[in-house]
Design an enzyme around this catalytic site. Structure first.
Site, PDB file in Angstrom:
ATOM      1  N   HIS A 192       0.668  -1.046  -0.078  1.00 62.34           N
ATOM      2  CA  HIS A 192      -0.043  -0.010   0.080  1.00 62.34           C
ATOM      3  C   HIS A 192       0.788   1.029  -0.043  1.00 62.34           C
ATOM      4  CE1 HIS A 192      -3.808  -1.615   0.168  1.00 62.34           C
ATOM      5  NE2 HIS A 192      -3.628  -2.512   1.375  1.00 62.34           N
ATOM      6  N   ARG A 299      -7.202  -5.519 -15.610  1.00 65.03           N
ATOM      7  CA  ARG A 299      -6.874  -6.955 -14.958  1.00 65.03           C
ATOM      8  C   ARG A 299      -8.123  -7.119 -14.010  1.00 65.03           C
ATOM      9  NH1 ARG A 299      -0.920  -5.463 -15.398  1.00 65.03           N
ATOM     10  NH2 ARG A 299       0.098  -7.277 -16.281  1.00 65.03           N
ATOM     11  N   ARG A 336      -9.892  -7.576 -19.635  1.00 62.12           N
ATOM     12  CA  ARG A 336      -9.333  -8.849 -19.694  1.00 62.12           C
ATOM     13  C   ARG A 336     -10.321  -9.790 -18.838  1.00 62.12           C
ATOM     14  NH1 ARG A 336      -3.357 -10.686 -18.171  1.00 62.12           N
ATOM     15  NH2 ARG A 336      -3.945 -10.199 -15.783  1.00 62.12           N
ATOM     16  N   GLU A 435       0.176 -14.468 -25.789  1.00 60.98           N
ATOM     17  CA  GLU A 435       1.069 -14.682 -25.014  1.00 60.98           C
ATOM     18  C   GLU A 435       1.496 -16.020 -24.970  1.00 60.98           C
ATOM     19  OE1 GLU A 435      -0.670 -13.441 -20.978  1.00 60.98           O
ATOM     20  OE2 GLU A 435      -2.433 -14.420 -21.400  1.00 60.98           O
ATOM     21  N   ASN A 458       4.846 -10.282 -20.963  1.00 61.67           N
ATOM     22  CA  ASN A 458       5.276 -10.916 -19.643  1.00 61.67           C
ATOM     23  C   ASN A 458       5.260 -12.372 -19.750  1.00 61.67           C
ATOM     24  OD1 ASN A 458       5.048  -8.449 -18.953  1.00 61.67           O
ATOM     25  ND2 ASN A 458       3.394  -8.636 -17.762  1.00 61.67           N
ATOM     26  N   ASP A 459       4.019 -12.897 -20.212  1.00 60.77           N
ATOM     27  CA  ASP A 459       3.978 -14.627 -20.313  1.00 60.77           C
ATOM     28  C   ASP A 459       4.762 -14.957 -21.728  1.00 60.77           C
ATOM     29  OD1 ASP A 459       2.673 -15.621 -18.100  1.00 60.77           O
ATOM     30  OD2 ASP A 459       0.880 -14.444 -18.523  1.00 60.77           O
ATOM     31  N   ARG A 469       8.799 -16.640 -15.244  1.00 59.61           N
ATOM     32  CA  ARG A 469       9.252 -15.358 -15.072  1.00 59.61           C
ATOM     33  C   ARG A 469       9.258 -14.779 -13.388  1.00 59.61           C
ATOM     34  NH1 ARG A 469       2.954 -13.356 -16.620  1.00 59.61           N
ATOM     35  NH2 ARG A 469       3.111 -11.443 -15.141  1.00 59.61           N
ATOM     36  N   CYS A 506       0.310  -5.250 -24.125  1.00 59.04           N
ATOM     37  CA  CYS A 506       0.222  -4.828 -22.592  1.00 59.04           C
ATOM     38  C   CYS A 506       0.801  -5.319 -21.601  1.00 59.04           C
ATOM     39  CB  CYS A 506      -1.377  -5.127 -22.188  1.00 59.04           C
ATOM     40  SG  CYS A 506      -1.862  -7.057 -22.466  1.00 59.04           S
TER      41      CYS A 506
HETATM   42  C1  PEP Z   1       1.453 -10.508 -19.851  1.00 63.03           C
HETATM   43  O1  PEP Z   1       1.556 -11.811 -19.674  1.00 63.03           O
HETATM   44  O2  PEP Z   1       2.318  -9.958 -20.510  1.00 63.03           O
HETATM   45  C2  PEP Z   1       0.116  -9.663 -19.317  1.00 63.03           C
HETATM   46  C3  PEP Z   1      -0.129  -8.774 -19.444  1.00 63.03           C
HETATM   47  O3  PEP Z   1      -0.463 -10.422 -18.388  1.00 63.03           O
HETATM   48  P1  PEP Z   1      -0.102 -10.539 -16.750  1.00 63.03           P
HETATM   49  O4  PEP Z   1       1.252 -10.128 -16.382  1.00 63.03           O
HETATM   50  O5  PEP Z   1      -1.239 -10.126 -15.958  1.00 63.03           O
HETATM   51  O6  PEP Z   1       0.219 -12.315 -16.891  1.00 63.03           O
HETATM   52 MG    MG Z   2      -0.336 -13.022 -18.801  1.00 59.28          MG
END
Ligand code: PEP
Ligand code: MG
Length: 572
Positions: A192, A299, A336, A435, A458-459, A469, A506
């Protein structure tokens, strides 16, 4: 002698001020067992402490609402919900009646037990909930022990507040006119303190372990929240040096803020769309503040994770409606659908133990199996769609069939709503997150069916490189600048354009200044990121020449290693 401490920077900036050190009063619960006949009196003492806490938190909620608005006060409704949790109350009562503990001892032990349970969960957001429980627990404990609370509501001079862990209620009630910075021994990026300090633009560093043993109230400190550094008792030269850096930082921030209403247009006229990633209605203000043209990723899982049950259609409708309405018809919001599982758990739903949760029953896979959960969300999104401009995006897609099944359920929901006479946007667009390598390889096929793609780097990076990751041991191998990832990105963009569709991104890569020139050169249409990163990326795009970016992207795509890509970008 100047002493230097290192922590995690969570909110940019530099502060030079006196330290105010928060040391909570020590309460030493006496573990000696009570006599059984004392139990009633201890139960009554606990009940009184609990009731007093409820009244105090309600009063904080009311006054924060009046001073700072409902959104800032939300933390206190979360605290009230901790008090409502029967498990906490019963755990403490059991400790009094069955373990023969005094009220003070039972509260201290019970709160710690429950908080530790949350902290032990894998999900960082649920872990952070432990902080809420300890904050409320501390209040109940202080009431029971008759110890007055340390208040930060009036500071005498400009100060850097230093604490073991700033509780959310302390940060909200703090005298912000004199708070120049925060430093805590505990906390992470999603605590927080971190979130609040970013939204208030107050420099903050967390995770400086052992600091309280080495600092006294009144010490002069330099807080360098760009580098995560705290200097105690700096020299005159250091103060002078940091004053210069501070004015540079502020000038830079001002220059970036001035870009707010300008388009993300390259020097040769190509316009990109810059959007914000949000976790709920509370983030919309920040999206507006930084000039987001829409929300590229909402999200929704937080609505599920910070809850005691699967959120009802009404609860979800309300959250999506607020976001849709506050962004307005001209600023699209991509919602999403539930992306849970993997490392994201739910406090009220037990996922089976899996050997490879990231490859397991998560996201769309779970939703397609749990139609009840999925349809509730789809109905809520559809109903909220008339209040703004909503788009729907499905996560973790690996095949056309999954997308078609999700769409079929969406159609069922539409029919139900029509039959019930409830209105929704008949033309709501649907897309997928790209992803997985499967979605990349099938992008040409998928592109014919979806309205848009959004690349979740990210994924996608973790699955393309087969690098977890979240595993720090192999973190150096997790690199979206790897040519394999770049080629995947390019392939998706090309496939969407060939089908007349658009592609956004994203994942964190979209807000990474090192990537901007490559992504622009590859023709990415929309970049979605943490709202506060937008001005920097906009500045970079505005300084670019698209033709040159294209040439550089081509070279990067032809590179034979990450090292070569880095060399091209002058990063080595
Ligand atoms: C991603 O995987 O790039 C993504 C935006 O989703 P998250 O980070 O919530 O898995
Ligand atoms: Mg993801």
């Amino acid at each position: 002698m100047t002493r230097e401490y290192q922590g995690i920077p969570v909110s940019d900036g530099i502060a030079i001020a006196r330290a105010v050190v928060l040391r909570p009063a020590e309460i030493q619960p006496d573990p000696t067992p009570i006599q059984p006949e004392q139990a009633q009196a201890e139960l009554a003492a606990f009940a009184a402490a609990l009731e007093a806490a409820r009244e105090q938190i309600q009063a904080l909620y009311d006054s924060t609402c009046r001073r700072l608005g409902e959104e800032r006060a939300e933390i206190f409704s979360a605290h009230l919900s901790v008090l409502e949790d029967p498990v906490l109350e019963e755990t403490i009562q059991d400790k009094i009646t069955q373990d023969h503990r005094s009220a003070v001892c039972a509260i201290a032990q019970g709160v710690e037990e429950i908080a530790a349970m949350f902290q032990g969960l894998q999900d960082p957001y649920l872990q952070e909930r432990a902080a809420d429980i300890r904050d409320v627990g501390r209040r109940i404990l202080e009431n029971a022990a008759g110890v007055p609370r340390v208040e930060l509501s009036s500071l005498e001079e400009d100060s850097v507040v230093i604490a073991r862990d700033l509780t959310p209620s302390e940060t909200v009630t703090m005298d912000l006119s004199h708070t120049m910075g925060f430093v805590t021994e505990l906390g992470g990026r999603t605590s927080h303190t971190a979130i609040l300090s970013r939204s208030l633009e107050i420099p903050a560093v967390v995770g400086v372990s052992g600091l309280l043993d080495h600092i006294a109230g009144g010490d002069t400190v330099i807080l360098d929240a760009l580098e995560g550094r705290l200097l105690v008792d700096p020299t005159d030269d250091q103060v002078e040096d940091y004053r210069r850096r501070q004015s540079e930082f502020l000038a830079q921030r001002q220059a970036l803020n001035a870009l707010r209403d300008l388009p993300a247009q390259t020097r040769d006229g190509r316009v990109f769309s810059l959007c914000a990633n949000i976790g709920g209605p509370g983030d919309v203000a920040s999206a507006h503040k930084y000039g987001a043209e829409g929300v590229g990723l909402y999200r929704t899982e937080f609505l599920y994770m910070n809850n005691t049950h699967f959120p009802t259609e009404e609860e979800q409708f309300e959250a999506y409606r607020v976001v849709a309405a506050e962004m307005g018809k001209d600023r699209p919001v991509i919602i999403r659908t539930l992306d849970i599982g993997g490392d994201k758990e739910l406090p009220y739903f037990q996922f089976d133990q899996e050997d490879n949760p990231f490859l397991g029953w998560r996201a769309i896979r779970m939703c397609l199996d749990r139609e009840d959960v999925f349809k509730t969300q789809l109905r809520a999104i559809l109903r909220a769609s008339i209040f703004g401009k909503l788009l729907i995006m499905f996560p973790m897609i690996i095949s056309l069939e999954e997308f078609q099944q999700a769409k079929a359920l969406l159609e069922t929901c539409k029919e139900e709503l029509r039959a019930e006479g409830k209105s929704f946007d008949e033309n709501i667009q649907t897309g997928i997150m790209v992803e997985t390598p499967a979605a990349v390889m099938m992008a040409d096929v998928l592109a014919r069916h979806v309205d848009f793609f959004s690349i979740g780097t990210n994924d996608l990076t973790q699955y393309t490189l087969a690098v977890d990751r979240g595993n720090t041991r192999i973190a150096h191998r997790y690199d979206p600048l790897h040519p394999a990832v770049l080629r995947a990105i390019e392939r998706v963009i090309q496939a969407s354009h060939a089908a007349g569709k658009w592609t956004g991104m994203c994942g964190e890569f979209a807000g990474d200044p090192r990537a901007t020139v490559l992504l622009a050169g590859m023709g990415l249409d929309e970049f979605s990121m943490t709202a506060s990163s937008i001005p920097k990326i906009k500045q970079l795009l505005r300084s670019l020449d698209c033709t040159a970016a294209r040439t550089l992207a081509k070279q990067a795509l032809a590179a034979s290693s990450v090292t070569e890509v880095r060399e091209l970008l002058n990063l080595n």
